[in-house]
Design an enzyme around this catalytic site. Structure first.
Site, PDB file in Angstrom:
ATOM      1  N   LYS A  13       0.757  -1.281  -0.046  1.00 43.03           N
ATOM      2  CA  LYS A  13       0.098  -0.069   0.297  1.00 43.03           C
ATOM      3  C   LYS A  13       0.892   1.455  -0.051  1.00 43.03           C
ATOM      4  O   LYS A  13       0.604   2.187  -0.680  1.00 43.03           O
ATOM      5  CB  LYS A  13      -0.911  -0.158   1.366  1.00 43.03           C
ATOM      6  CG  LYS A  13      -1.682  -1.184   1.469  1.00 43.03           C
ATOM      7  CD  LYS A  13      -2.655  -1.258   2.693  1.00 43.03           C
ATOM      8  CE  LYS A  13      -1.793  -1.209   3.799  1.00 43.03           C
ATOM      9  NZ  LYS A  13      -1.182  -2.375   4.388  1.00 43.03           N
ATOM     10  N   ARG A  88      -9.441   0.954   8.607  1.00 40.11           N
ATOM     11  CA  ARG A  88      -9.252  -0.547   8.891  1.00 40.11           C
ATOM     12  C   ARG A  88     -10.476  -0.994   9.800  1.00 40.11           C
ATOM     13  O   ARG A  88     -10.344  -2.284  10.210  1.00 40.11           O
ATOM     14  CB  ARG A  88      -8.138  -0.397   9.916  1.00 40.11           C
ATOM     15  CG  ARG A  88      -6.743  -0.591   9.261  1.00 40.11           C
ATOM     16  CD  ARG A  88      -5.716  -0.315  10.240  1.00 40.11           C
ATOM     17  NE  ARG A  88      -4.325  -1.050  10.073  1.00 40.11           N
ATOM     18  CZ  ARG A  88      -3.348  -0.501   9.437  1.00 40.11           C
ATOM     19  NH1 ARG A  88      -3.504   0.806   8.798  1.00 40.11           N
ATOM     20  NH2 ARG A  88      -2.282  -1.349   9.234  1.00 40.11           N
ATOM     21  N   ARG A 127      11.705  -5.115   5.490  1.00 44.54           N
ATOM     22  CA  ARG A 127      11.250  -3.698   5.044  1.00 44.54           C
ATOM     23  C   ARG A 127      12.062  -2.844   5.742  1.00 44.54           C
ATOM     24  O   ARG A 127      12.386  -2.740   6.901  1.00 44.54           O
ATOM     25  CB  ARG A 127       9.827  -3.507   5.410  1.00 44.54           C
ATOM     26  CG  ARG A 127       9.731  -1.863   5.215  1.00 44.54           C
ATOM     27  CD  ARG A 127       7.994  -1.896   4.992  1.00 44.54           C
ATOM     28  NE  ARG A 127       7.230  -1.925   6.369  1.00 44.54           N
ATOM     29  CZ  ARG A 127       5.951  -2.157   6.274  1.00 44.54           C
ATOM     30  NH1 ARG A 127       5.269  -1.947   5.233  1.00 44.54           N
ATOM     31  NH2 ARG A 127       5.082  -2.435   7.331  1.00 44.54           N
ATOM     32  N   ARG A 161      10.990  -0.406  11.436  1.00 46.81           N
ATOM     33  CA  ARG A 161       9.942  -0.217  12.188  1.00 46.81           C
ATOM     34  C   ARG A 161      10.073  -1.204  13.547  1.00 46.81           C
ATOM     35  O   ARG A 161      10.249  -2.275  12.975  1.00 46.81           O
ATOM     36  CB  ARG A 161       8.571  -0.132  11.515  1.00 46.81           C
ATOM     37  CG  ARG A 161       8.531   1.086  10.772  1.00 46.81           C
ATOM     38  CD  ARG A 161       7.104   0.958   9.827  1.00 46.81           C
ATOM     39  NE  ARG A 161       5.911   0.325  10.311  1.00 46.81           N
ATOM     40  CZ  ARG A 161       5.012  -0.016   9.805  1.00 46.81           C
ATOM     41  NH1 ARG A 161       4.804   0.386   8.680  1.00 46.81           N
ATOM     42  NH2 ARG A 161       3.805  -0.717  10.417  1.00 46.81           N
ATOM     43  N   ARG A 172      -0.500  -9.009  13.527  1.00 47.56           N
ATOM     44  CA  ARG A 172      -1.029  -7.816  12.753  1.00 47.56           C
ATOM     45  C   ARG A 172      -2.056  -8.470  11.583  1.00 47.56           C
ATOM     46  O   ARG A 172      -3.086  -8.044  10.999  1.00 47.56           O
ATOM     47  CB  ARG A 172      -0.078  -6.952  12.109  1.00 47.56           C
ATOM     48  CG  ARG A 172       0.442  -5.942  12.933  1.00 47.56           C
ATOM     49  CD  ARG A 172       1.666  -5.398  12.769  1.00 47.56           C
ATOM     50  NE  ARG A 172       1.921  -4.707  11.849  1.00 47.56           N
ATOM     51  CZ  ARG A 172       2.864  -4.537  11.041  1.00 47.56           C
ATOM     52  NH1 ARG A 172       4.175  -4.712  11.407  1.00 47.56           N
ATOM     53  NH2 ARG A 172       3.107  -3.502   9.814  1.00 47.56           N
TER      54      ARG A 172
HETATM   55  P1  ADP Z   1       1.138  -1.778   7.700  1.00 48.76           P
HETATM   56  O1  ADP Z   1       0.764  -1.027   6.242  1.00 48.76           O
HETATM   57  O2  ADP Z   1       2.430  -2.384   7.620  1.00 48.76           O
HETATM   58  O3  ADP Z   1      -0.143  -2.396   8.260  1.00 48.76           O
HETATM   59  P2  ADP Z   1       0.732   0.881   8.934  1.00 48.76           P
HETATM   60  O4  ADP Z   1       1.997   1.674   9.019  1.00 48.76           O
HETATM   61  O5  ADP Z   1      -0.506   1.202   8.050  1.00 48.76           O
HETATM   62  O6  ADP Z   1       1.362  -0.685   8.801  1.00 48.76           O
HETATM   63  O7  ADP Z   1       0.234   1.048  10.483  1.00 48.76           O
HETATM   64  C1  ADP Z   1       1.003   0.691  11.575  1.00 48.76           C
HETATM   65  C2  ADP Z   1       0.148   0.470  13.139  1.00 48.76           C
HETATM   66  O8  ADP Z   1      -0.290   1.917  13.086  1.00 48.76           O
HETATM   67  C3  ADP Z   1      -0.923  -0.394  12.926  1.00 48.76           C
HETATM   68  O9  ADP Z   1      -0.505  -1.700  13.362  1.00 48.76           O
HETATM   69  C4  ADP Z   1      -1.750   0.007  14.094  1.00 48.76           C
HETATM   70  O10 ADP Z   1      -1.290  -0.143  15.149  1.00 48.76           O
HETATM   71  C5  ADP Z   1      -1.714   1.581  13.704  1.00 48.76           C
HETATM   72  N1  ADP Z   1      -2.611   2.103  12.679  1.00 48.76           N
HETATM   73  C6  ADP Z   1      -2.212   2.509  11.442  1.00 48.76           C
HETATM   74  N2  ADP Z   1      -3.451   3.006  10.730  1.00 48.76           N
HETATM   75  C7  ADP Z   1      -4.394   2.673  11.434  1.00 48.76           C
HETATM   76  C8  ADP Z   1      -5.974   2.820  11.534  1.00 48.76           C
HETATM   77  N3  ADP Z   1      -6.640   3.217  10.408  1.00 48.76           N
HETATM   78  N4  ADP Z   1      -6.597   2.421  12.669  1.00 48.76           N
HETATM   79  C9  ADP Z   1      -6.143   1.706  13.874  1.00 48.76           C
HETATM   80  N5  ADP Z   1      -4.611   1.745  13.810  1.00 48.76           N
HETATM   81  C10 ADP Z   1      -3.889   2.237  12.886  1.00 48.76           C
HETATM   82  P1  ADP Z   2       2.368  -1.636   3.197  1.00 49.83           P
HETATM   83  O1  ADP Z   2       2.294  -0.220   3.068  1.00 49.83           O
HETATM   84  O2  ADP Z   2       1.227  -2.474   2.492  1.00 49.83           O
HETATM   85  O3  ADP Z   2       2.530  -2.326   4.522  1.00 49.83           O
HETATM   86  P2  ADP Z   2       4.923  -1.621   1.816  1.00 49.83           P
HETATM   87  O4  ADP Z   2       4.518  -0.787   0.487  1.00 49.83           O
HETATM   88  O5  ADP Z   2       5.685  -0.845   3.002  1.00 49.83           O
HETATM   89  O6  ADP Z   2       3.598  -2.162   2.256  1.00 49.83           O
HETATM   90  O7  ADP Z   2       5.647  -2.726   1.219  1.00 49.83           O
HETATM   91  C1  ADP Z   2       6.172  -3.900   2.037  1.00 49.83           C
HETATM   92  C2  ADP Z   2       7.713  -4.393   1.585  1.00 49.83           C
HETATM   93  O8  ADP Z   2       7.618  -4.891   0.537  1.00 49.83           O
HETATM   94  C3  ADP Z   2       8.502  -3.117   1.159  1.00 49.83           C
HETATM   95  O9  ADP Z   2       9.882  -3.307   1.738  1.00 49.83           O
HETATM   96  C4  ADP Z   2       8.512  -3.069  -0.157  1.00 49.83           C
HETATM   97  O10 ADP Z   2       9.830  -2.443  -0.756  1.00 49.83           O
HETATM   98  C5  ADP Z   2       8.174  -4.399  -0.743  1.00 49.83           C
HETATM   99  N1  ADP Z   2       7.075  -4.416  -1.851  1.00 49.83           N
HETATM  100  C6  ADP Z   2       6.132  -3.754  -1.956  1.00 49.83           C
HETATM  101  N2  ADP Z   2       5.410  -3.965  -3.058  1.00 49.83           N
HETATM  102  C7  ADP Z   2       6.025  -5.108  -3.616  1.00 49.83           C
HETATM  103  C8  ADP Z   2       5.990  -6.039  -4.779  1.00 49.83           C
HETATM  104  N3  ADP Z   2       5.078  -5.796  -5.595  1.00 49.83           N
HETATM  105  N4  ADP Z   2       6.973  -6.838  -5.115  1.00 49.83           N
HETATM  106  C9  ADP Z   2       8.055  -7.018  -4.040  1.00 49.83           C
HETATM  107  N5  ADP Z   2       8.064  -6.296  -2.860  1.00 49.83           N
HETATM  108  C10 ADP Z   2       7.320  -5.364  -2.809  1.00 49.83           C
END
Ligand code: ADP
Ligand code: ADP
Ligand code: ZN
Length: 218
Positions: A13, A88, A127, A161, A172
């Site tokens: 994302k 979410r 990551r 992170r 998660r």
């Molecule tokens: P990822 O895309 O790897 O799941 P995020 O950066 O979106 O991680 O979110 C990291 C953490 O921040 C989540 O595990 C949660 O604790 C909190 N968080 C982020 N967005 C939301 C949301 N929309 N509602 C509730 N908690 C959130």
């Molecule tokens: P999210 O925001 O959904 O948690 P990220 O965009 O941070 O996910 O992506 C998670 C990890 O996977 C990052 O290290 C990113 O560089 C890698 N990644 C993202 N998209 C792809 C893809 N299509 N193929 C392989 N690796 C990817």
């Protein structure tokens, strides 16, 4: 153009939201990034959110809806928003509908990104991001062109992170399946759900998204 990127942790994302922002001028709105900034700033929200985020639970709907609502009042979102990590929960989805309606706007598309669980875990565990500009990387899947140097800003300091470890990622994923996955059916009923293969390479995912956005633009 308001679009939601819906998918589990590691689905890509953040990667795609940033590319769409750079290519198309929509603003990436990442609630995770906003919470991490609040932690760095030491604000009340940040202090409360830190322990919740470290264990992989969700921050309360009230707090999240509050920060998104404030963000949508800023003038730079006028061209559109790519929601990354929000909504979410059903309560957040409902609040978003109301916030957009109150501004005379609507949601144009919800793009669900499908990725296998084991791929998600390895994506998250590998990551990291540039400490200076935030550009995301991966130990194997998305390395900088020159090892140790950010492609975008030439920075040499990188962050991982605290919640990007195998145990928390599995927790998660459970949270996603229980609390966020029901939104797929919610948006399907509303008729704006689009599903894409998030296992494809980054550029292929971007083109799948761009064609959906062109289609909904009409
Ligand atoms: P990822 O895309 O790897 O799941 P995020 O950066 O979106 O991680 O979110 C990291 C953490 O921040 C989540 O595990 C949660 O604790 C909190 N968080 C982020 N967005 C939301 C949301 N929309 N509602 C509730 N908690 C959130
Ligand atoms: P999210 O925001 O959904 O948690 P990220 O965009 O941070 O996910 O992506 C998670 C990890 O996977 C990052 O290290 C990113 O560089 C890698 N990644 C993202 N998209 C792809 C893809 N299509 N193929 C392989 N690796 C990817
Ligand atoms: Zn950088």
């Amino acid at each position: 153009m308001n679009v939601i990127l819906l998918g589990p942790p590691g689905a890509g994302k953040g990667t795609q939201a940033k590319i769409l922002e750079d290519k198309l001028g929509y603003k990436q709105l990442s609630t995770g990034d906003m919470l991490r900034s609040a932690i760095v700033a030491g604000s009340d929200i940040g202090v409360k959110a830190k322990a919740i985020m470290d264990r992989g639970d969700l921050v309360s709907d009230d707090v999240i809806i509050g920060i998104v609502s404030e963000r949508l009042d800023k003038p730079d979102v006028i061209k559109g928003v790519v929601f990354d990590g929000f909504p979410r929960t059903p309560a957040q989805a409902d609040a978003l509908d109301k916030m957009l309606a109150s501004k005379g706007q609507k949601l144009n598309a919800v793009i669900e990104m499908k990725v296998d669980d084991e791929a998600l875990v390895s994506r998250i565990v590998g990551r990291y991001s540039c400490a200076t500009c935030g550009q995301g990387y991966h130990d194997e899947l998305a390395k900088p062109k020159v090892a140790g140097v950010c492609d975008v800003c030439s920075g040499t300091v990188f962050n991982r992170r605290p919640d990007d470890n195998e145990k928390t990622v599995r927790d998660r994923l459970g949270v996603y399946n229980r609390q966020t996955a029901p939104l797929v059916a919610y948006y399907h009923r509303k008729g704006n759900l689009h599903v894409i293969d998030g296992m494809a390479e980054i550029a292929k995912v971007t083109s799948a998204m761009t064609s959906i956005l062109n289609q909904v633009k009409g």
